[in-house]
Enzyme design. Structure first.
Site, mmCIF file in Angstrom:
data_model
loop_
_atom_site.group_PDB
_atom_site.id
_atom_site.type_symbol
_atom_site.label_atom_id
_atom_site.label_comp_id
_atom_site.label_asym_id
_atom_site.label_seq_id
_atom_site.Cartn_x
_atom_site.Cartn_y
_atom_site.Cartn_z
ATOM 1 N N ASN A 47 0.822 -1.213 0.000
ATOM 2 C CA ASN A 47 0.000 0.000 0.000
ATOM 3 C C ASN A 47 0.851 1.255 0.000
ATOM 4 O O ASN A 47 1.903 1.307 0.627
ATOM 5 C CB ASN A 47 -0.936 0.002 1.208
ATOM 6 C CG ASN A 47 -1.879 -1.185 1.184
ATOM 7 O OD1 ASN A 47 -1.994 -1.847 0.158
ATOM 8 N ND2 ASN A 47 -2.526 -1.470 2.284
ATOM 9 N N HIS A 73 5.840 -0.645 -2.663
ATOM 10 C CA HIS A 73 5.377 0.070 -3.862
ATOM 11 C C HIS A 73 5.481 1.586 -3.722
ATOM 12 O O HIS A 73 4.923 2.317 -4.524
ATOM 13 C CB HIS A 73 3.929 -0.332 -4.192
ATOM 14 C CG HIS A 73 3.814 -1.738 -4.713
ATOM 15 N ND1 HIS A 73 2.620 -2.419 -4.836
ATOM 16 C CD2 HIS A 73 4.762 -2.603 -5.156
ATOM 17 C CE1 HIS A 73 2.839 -3.621 -5.325
ATOM 18 N NE2 HIS A 73 4.133 -3.764 -5.524
ATOM 19 N N CYS A 101 12.700 12.945 -7.739
ATOM 20 C CA CYS A 101 13.169 13.652 -8.931
ATOM 21 C C CYS A 101 13.466 12.660 -10.055
ATOM 22 O O CYS A 101 14.122 11.637 -9.841
ATOM 23 C CB CYS A 101 14.427 14.467 -8.586
ATOM 24 S SG CYS A 101 15.068 15.320 -10.039
ATOM 25 N N CYS A 134 17.697 13.497 -10.578
ATOM 26 C CA CYS A 134 18.725 13.219 -9.552
ATOM 27 C C CYS A 134 18.236 12.255 -8.479
ATOM 28 O O CYS A 134 19.025 11.827 -7.632
ATOM 29 C CB CYS A 134 19.238 14.518 -8.927
ATOM 30 S SG CYS A 134 18.032 15.335 -7.858
ATOM 31 N N CYS A 139 12.099 19.739 -9.002
ATOM 32 C CA CYS A 139 13.086 19.415 -7.972
ATOM 33 C C CYS A 139 13.780 20.685 -7.472
ATOM 34 O O CYS A 139 14.227 21.508 -8.282
ATOM 35 C CB CYS A 139 14.110 18.450 -8.567
ATOM 36 S SG CYS A 139 15.428 18.002 -7.435
ATOM 37 N N CYS A 154 17.718 20.300 -8.665
ATOM 38 C CA CYS A 154 18.194 20.376 -10.061
ATOM 39 C C CYS A 154 17.121 20.885 -11.036
ATOM 40 O O CYS A 154 17.353 20.911 -12.246
ATOM 41 C CB CYS A 154 18.705 19.010 -10.527
ATOM 42 S SG CYS A 154 17.406 17.797 -10.734
ATOM 43 N N THR A 208 -4.774 -8.971 0.073
ATOM 44 C CA THR A 208 -4.161 -8.801 -1.247
ATOM 45 C C THR A 208 -4.705 -9.859 -2.202
ATOM 46 O O THR A 208 -4.909 -11.007 -1.807
ATOM 47 C CB THR A 208 -2.609 -8.851 -1.194
ATOM 48 O OG1 THR A 208 -2.092 -8.742 -2.524
ATOM 49 C CG2 THR A 208 -2.070 -10.097 -0.530
ATOM 50 N N ASN A 235 -8.678 -12.562 4.592
ATOM 51 C CA ASN A 235 -9.261 -11.938 3.402
ATOM 52 C C ASN A 235 -10.698 -12.444 3.265
ATOM 53 O O ASN A 235 -10.938 -13.635 3.425
ATOM 54 C CB ASN A 235 -8.430 -12.360 2.167
ATOM 55 C CG ASN A 235 -8.711 -11.527 0.938
ATOM 56 O OD1 ASN A 235 -9.848 -11.167 0.664
ATOM 57 N ND2 ASN A 235 -7.670 -11.231 0.176
ATOM 58 N N ALA A 267 -10.438 -7.718 7.439
ATOM 59 C CA ALA A 267 -9.266 -7.581 8.303
ATOM 60 C C ALA A 267 -9.601 -6.847 9.603
ATOM 61 O O ALA A 267 -9.153 -7.247 10.682
ATOM 62 C CB ALA A 267 -8.165 -6.847 7.550
#
Ligand code: OAD
Length: 240
Positions: A103, A120, A128, A131, A148, A151, A189, A214, A231
């Site tokens: 999540n 994730h 950025c 950079c 950014c 830069c 999931t 689940n 849950a």
């Protein structure tokens, strides 16, 4: 039947020194955050390839940013539910605890989870494109494409998109955690997005006791115990 299984898991937890937990969008469902699949899922209405791929961002960064700002708006006022809180209780009780979440909503951290891998990424962070510098950002509107401060290149959401690799260190830590804990919880999931989709079978092969939570279980016979339910209703019954 579920009471018997809950007792079984409770006994197992009382005797265990290490727990690894993998969570997906389902754990935040009762906080009011939409999941991705299923009848009400985001991918029913939106096309992932137009919004959650590096190609989509290259093609139309404005559209992608607007979608993420819209999702931030959905999440901003949401609070952790009893399932997030139960995991904090488990972390405080069990000696070795590792949470791995797919999540990006930040609700585990908001609840107080500490030993956590956000595999994730996180919707409240930007990175950025040049950079790689990461910044936290909680804005809900997008007056202009964010740049950014180091830069001046374009910033992107710090999210792992389809077709992108998981951070190598995160993957290594996750795989090691799945193999080196006594018990694994797999919560909310659908188990269709790799590499997380393989974590339960990797754990099982390593002799880990796998518990799935689940309302529509996805591990098809792999789990040692399946707690079919929401849950936020099931986890508090474990007594932590
Ligand atoms: P999905 O939307 O694919 O699956 C949600 C799962 O949660 C389903 O198995 C539901 O049955 C279950 N569920 C629904 N309500 C629940 C509840 N109250 N309690 C427990 N479980 C419940 O979400 P993920 O598996 O997390 O990627 O999706 C994996 C990845 O695909 C996401 O991380 C996202 C997406 O594209 C990125 O954002 C990079």
């Amino acid at each position: 039947m579920i009471e018997e299984q809950i007792s079984l898991v409770r006994e197992r937890l009382a005797a265990t020194k290490s727990l690894v937990v993998l969570t997906g969008a389902g754990i935040s469902a009762e906080s009011g955050v939409p999941t991705f699949r299923g009848d009400e899922g985001l991918w029913k209405t939106y096309r992932a390839e137009e919004l959650a791929t590096p190609q989509a961002f290259q093609r139309d960064p404005q559209l992608v940013w607007e979608w993420y700002q819209w999702r931030r708006g959905l999440i901003a006022a949401k609070v952790p539910n009893a399932a997030h809180e139960a995991l904090v209780g488990l972390e405080q009780t069990i000696i070795q605890f590792q949470l791995i979440t797919q999540n990006v909503d930040g609700l585990h951290a908001k609840a107080g989870s500490r030993n956590m891998l956000e595999m994730h990424g996180n919707i409240w962070k930007m990175r950025c494109t040049h950079c790689g510098v990461k910044t936290e950002d909680h804005s809900l509107s997008l007056p202009a494409l964010p740049k950014c401060s180091e830069c001046d290149s374009l910033l992107r959401p710090d999210i792992v998109w389809f077709g992108e690799a998981i951070d190598g260190k995160h993957l290594e830590q996750s795989l090691s955690a799945c193999q080196n804990h006594e018990v694994m919880f797999v919560i909310g999931t659908s188990g269709v997005v790799q590499p997380a989709a393989s974590f339960a079978s990797i754990a099982k092969e390593a002799g880990v006791f796998v518990v799935e939570i689940n309302p529509a279980p996805s591990l098809s016979g792999l789990a040692d115990v399946t707690l079919s339910g929401k849950a936020a209703e099931v986890l508090p019954q474990l007594g932590f």
